[in-house]
Design a protein around this motif. Structure first.
Motif: not given
Ligand code: ADP
Ligand code: ZN
Length: 211
Positions: A168-169, A172-175, A8-9, A110-112
């Protein structure tokens, strides 16, 4: 060795990217850096990218994929490369599979809850790209590594960060699943600990791969 850095950023990709590419002699390719350089130089790509970056949205896939595809044909990529910030959605990942052979994906979880403050308090060196956080700068305005001037990225503000994290959620997260299925993902947990702690773990895994 050809690597992807995923996270994540604010997860600390930039810092890890520098350390990883130094250790393994890889070319560091950051699509965000490429866009920011284009914006600075006032190119057509820069002008297009700026409108998306300022909103915290992704620059269109076609433009982004073309840039990376071209960059990977440069001679220096023969020694291996590290993609930082690309791919960022499933379409880009599928495109990349057509023109690149990736050895491993380094994923930083990482913890969001940490990210909003990290990003909004981030200051970046305009010369070497090193990141700092205002809370530890004690008012310093220059880079302790190279003396360069520190600045705040335009997209490091609460509103834009919120949409970057949503993007991101959603995209990108599906990657993570995509590369888990491909069987070449290495997972790590980022934290508030110094970047060296995470890097030691990353290097331990990558050393085995590099051999
Ligand atoms: P961060 O990971 O901290 O968000 P980056 O420098 O990687 O920072 O990206 C900044 C911005 O550049 C993104 O919010 C997005 O608008 C654009 N960008 C970077 N990489 C890509 C990509 N692969 N696809 C589309 N847009 C991208
Ligand atoms: Zn610097």
């Amino acid at each position: 060795m050809n690597l992807i850095l995923l996270g994540a950023p604010g997860a600390g990709k930039g810092t890890q990217a520098t350390k990883i590419s130094d250790r393994y002699g890889l070319v560091h390719i950051s699509t965000g850096d490429i866009f920011r350089a284009n914006i600075k130089n006032g190119t057509k790509i820069g002008m297009l990218a700026k409108s998306y970056i300022d909103k915290g949205e992704l620059v269109p896939d076609e433009v982004t994929c073309d840039i990376v595809k071209d960059r990977l044909t440069w001679d220096d990529c023969k020694k291996g490369y590290l993609l930082d910030g690309f791919p960022r959605n499933l379409f880009q990942a599928a495109e990349l599979d057509k023109f690149a052979k990736i050895d491993a994906v380094v994923n930083i979880n990482i913890d969001f809850k940490l990210l909003m403050d990290r990003l909004c308090g981030r200051r970046v060196c305009k010369d070497c790209g090193e990141s700092y956080h205002v809370s530890t700068l004690n008012g310093a305005t220059t880079c302790s590594r190279c003396g360069g001037e520190l600045y705040q990225r335009r997209d490091d503000n609460p509103e834009t960060v919120k949409s970057r994290l949503e993007v991101y959620n959603e995209q990108t997260a599906p990657l993570i699943n995509y590369y888990t299925m491909q069987g070449n993902i290495l997972n790590f947990t980022g934290s508030e600990a110094p970047a060296e702690v995470l890097f030691a773990q990353v290097a331990e895994s990558l050393d085995k791969l590099a051999r």
